[in-house]
Design a protein around this motif. Structure first.
Motif, PDB file in Angstrom:
ATOM      1  N   HIS A 159     -18.212  -3.386   2.803  1.00 45.32           N
ATOM      2  CA  HIS A 159     -16.852  -4.228   3.296  1.00 45.32           C
ATOM      3  C   HIS A 159     -16.461  -3.465   4.243  1.00 45.32           C
ATOM      4  CE1 HIS A 159     -16.853  -6.678  -0.301  1.00 45.32           C
ATOM      5  NE2 HIS A 159     -17.472  -5.610  -0.863  1.00 45.32           N
ATOM      6  N   PRO A 160     -17.086  -3.533   5.614  1.00 45.29           N
ATOM      7  CA  PRO A 160     -16.467  -2.799   6.750  1.00 45.29           C
ATOM      8  C   PRO A 160     -14.975  -2.811   7.036  1.00 45.29           C
ATOM      9  CG  PRO A 160     -18.487  -4.019   7.307  1.00 45.29           C
ATOM     10  CD  PRO A 160     -18.153  -4.466   5.877  1.00 45.29           C
ATOM     11  N   GLY A 161     -14.302  -1.765   7.326  1.00 47.26           N
ATOM     12  CA  GLY A 161     -13.129  -1.827   7.619  1.00 47.26           C
ATOM     13  C   GLY A 161     -12.079  -1.586   6.509  1.00 47.26           C
ATOM     14  N   SER A 162     -12.749  -1.414   5.409  1.00 51.54           N
ATOM     15  CA  SER A 162     -11.917  -1.143   3.991  1.00 51.54           C
ATOM     16  C   SER A 162     -11.451   0.211   4.037  1.00 51.54           C
ATOM     17  CB  SER A 162     -12.660  -1.467   2.879  1.00 51.54           C
ATOM     18  OG  SER A 162     -14.009  -0.737   2.695  1.00 51.54           O
ATOM     19  N   ARG A 163     -10.359   0.608   3.336  1.00 58.22           N
ATOM     20  CA  ARG A 163      -9.779   1.881   3.389  1.00 58.22           C
ATOM     21  C   ARG A 163      -9.166   1.916   2.098  1.00 58.22           C
ATOM     22  NH1 ARG A 163      -5.534   1.992   8.180  1.00 58.22           N
ATOM     23  NH2 ARG A 163      -5.583  -0.409   7.854  1.00 58.22           N
ATOM     24  N   ILE A 164      -8.905   3.293   1.331  1.00 53.92           N
ATOM     25  CA  ILE A 164      -8.674   3.600   0.058  1.00 53.92           C
ATOM     26  C   ILE A 164      -7.441   4.539   0.372  1.00 53.92           C
ATOM     27  CG2 ILE A 164      -8.977   4.441  -2.393  1.00 53.92           C
ATOM     28  CD1 ILE A 164     -11.636   3.154  -2.092  1.00 53.92           C
ATOM     29  N   ASP A 165      -6.393   4.517  -0.108  1.00 51.64           N
ATOM     30  CA  ASP A 165      -5.254   5.533  -0.206  1.00 51.64           C
ATOM     31  C   ASP A 165      -5.052   5.980  -1.432  1.00 51.64           C
ATOM     32  OD1 ASP A 165      -3.190   7.052   0.827  1.00 51.64           O
ATOM     33  OD2 ASP A 165      -1.466   5.203   0.945  1.00 51.64           O
ATOM     34  N   ALA A 166      -5.361   7.152  -1.809  1.00 52.29           N
ATOM     35  CA  ALA A 166      -5.203   7.571  -3.436  1.00 52.29           C
ATOM     36  C   ALA A 166      -4.436   8.959  -3.342  1.00 52.29           C
ATOM     37  CB  ALA A 166      -6.663   7.839  -3.823  1.00 52.29           C
ATOM     38  N   TYR A 167      -3.822   8.973  -4.522  1.00 50.07           N
ATOM     39  CA  TYR A 167      -3.057  10.027  -4.900  1.00 50.07           C
ATOM     40  C   TYR A 167      -3.164  10.664  -6.197  1.00 50.07           C
ATOM     41  CZ  TYR A 167       1.483  13.114  -4.005  1.00 50.07           C
ATOM     42  OH  TYR A 167       2.132  13.936  -3.914  1.00 50.07           O
ATOM     43  N   LEU A 168      -3.122  11.934  -6.332  1.00 46.88           N
ATOM     44  CA  LEU A 168      -3.314  12.581  -7.660  1.00 46.88           C
ATOM     45  C   LEU A 168      -1.930  13.319  -7.811  1.00 46.88           C
ATOM     46  CD1 LEU A 168      -5.067  13.360  -9.947  1.00 46.88           C
ATOM     47  CD2 LEU A 168      -5.354  15.423  -9.183  1.00 46.88           C
TER      48      LEU A 168
END
Length: 450
Positions: free
Chosen positions: A293-302
């Motif tokens: 999935h080119p261009g996909s991004r994940i924004d994660a927070y702990l």
């Protein structure tokens, strides 16, 4: 909650990007009413993904999805969303009901509000202490809304409030009224003018709500565990870098003198850095891998001392169908453990069916029990004809696949409940599962509709 504007209203709006043109500060003011804050924003051409202190918000030009948890007051923000759409997004102004001091608002195309039964309803703040109160609050805003309880009253169930296409705001002078809550226990039909509603053929939302998470597995969503993983990875990387610098003709080890250097502070405290570590370690990054999935991004927070949230933005592979999202939220404490996974990425884009996505998500969190809700736009006659099928044949095939198929046998779990329902413009399937070795007793209902 899902708020969507009319496609005609967006086309005629003097603001080209509609809701997406609204400033982040304006949205932050609305979220203050909901009692949550913005942690970060991932922007794309089609959608802005807001990671919140209490879940997520996704802003498209013509629609807004707001998910909250804990003791937030989501419905307090709804009148302000209607006002923002009129004042800043260029949508038509209507005479609104006198709620919360709102003096101008736009009438939405449709509004959807849903949630699972609360485990601790007494901890909620009004109007979220009961489904009856929530329905009353929405009836004060919208005419013709329909409220449903889907599932067993004495077991796991799911609530849904949905308005008709081209929703009308409740006039200020209208008498008080109450919408009846209808329990759905069998397939029925409330279909009204399916061919006349405007919606995307690939519009589908898969939601997995998981409780009673495996305690050992849940440790990965705690700060101390994630910090240890981050430190281990950091030390390994430092050693590899120093190995590359070693003079093989030297008998000294001075080149390794900085292996024990302190770990960066951002890798030892809560936040985005540790969120990325957890996302990769738990397997979430592999649900929609970047290489496929080119261009996909994940924004994660702990969070500290525990808790995890993530938004994923997944562009379409063909570059034409727009951008979809997935979002995950985890509360790992044993007495109230909970994880949610929601995605709008179409099956056609992933090449995997719903059962495979469900199995992968469940494998990450290992719940004792979970519910799956698939909410999908009905196919129009035009779309069926493009595929060389009759409208009736395609609908029959799709409904049959929802009643049976791979979703009946998620590995390690047994399906306890299944409800298939036809709504105005959408098909809805609700399922409830328990782990095969589950010994936790009856579901913790938390609330019943009287």
């Amino acid at each position: 909650m899902w708020f969507t504007a009319s496609p005609d209203d967006l086309a005629n709006s003097p603001v080209p990007n509609g809701l997406k043109a609204v400033s982040a500060d304006t949205w932050k003011g609305m979220l203050d009413l909901v009692n949550c804050q913005v942690l970060s924003i991932v922007e794309s051409d089609d959608v802005d993904a807001y990671l919140l202190s209490e879940s997520s918000m996704f802003v498209f030009p013509h629609k807004l999805i707001l998910k909250t948890c804990g003791t937030t007051t989501l419905l307090h923000g709804l009148p302000r969303i209607l006002e923002i759409a009129a004042l800043y997004a260029g949508f038509p102004k209507s005479s609104p009901p006198l709620v919360g001091g709102i003096t101008t608002a736009t009438a939405p195309y449709r509004v959807f509000y849903s949630r699972k039964n609360f485990l601790f309803p007494e901890r909620q703040r009004g109007p979220h202490r009961s489904w009856r109160d929530e329905v009353k609050a929405m009836d004060k805003l919208f005419l013709g809304g329909s409220a449903y309880m889907i599932g067993k009253m004495n077991g796991e169930h799911w609530y849904l409030y949905i308005t008709e296409p081209y929703t009308c705001l409740t006039p200020p002078a209208s008498p008080a009224h109450e919408t009846e809550t209808r329990q759905i226990n069998f397939p029925g039909s409330l279909e009204k003018g399916v061919g006349g509603t405007k919606q995307c053929e690939s519009d589908e939302t898969l939601e997995i709500l998981m409780t009673d998470l495996d305690e050992k597995n849940s440790k990965q969503f705690y700060l101390d565990h994630a910090s240890a993983v981050a430190e281990s990875h950091y030390r390994s990387e430092q050693e590899e870098e120093n190995d590359d610098l070693v003079d093989v003709f030297s008998n000294t080890s001075s080149n390794n003198s900085d292996v024990g250097s302190p770990m960066p502070s951002e890798l030892s405290s809560e936040g985005h850095a540790l969120g990325t570590v957890v996302s990769e370690a738990c397997g979430l990054s592999n649900v929609y891998p970047a290489d496929k999935h080119p261009g996909s991004r994940i924004d994660a927070y702990l969070f500290s001392p525990c808790g995890f949230s993530a938004n994923g933005v997944i562009p379409s592979n063909d570059g034409k169908s727009g951008t979809n999202y997935f979002t995950v939220h985890v509360t790992p404490e044993p007495h109230c453990s909970y994880a949610s996974f929601e995605t709008t990425v179409p099956q056609e884009q992933t090449g995997r069916d719903t059962a495979e996505i469900v199995s992968q998500a469940v494998g990450i969190f290992k719940p004792g029990r979970f519910t799956v809700t698939l909410f999908e736009a009905k196919s129009s006659k035009a779309n069926a004809e493009e595929l060389g099928q009759s409208f009736e044949a395609r609908r029959s095939t799709r409904l049959a696949s929802r009643r049976h198929g791979k979703m009946e046998s998620i590995p390690g779990y047994r399906r306890v409940d299944r409800i298939v329902h036809e709504l105005d413009g959408y098909d809805l399937v609700f399922r409830y599962y328990e782990r095969l070795d589950w010994r936790g007793g009856a579901p913790r209902i938390g609330e019943n509709y009287p």
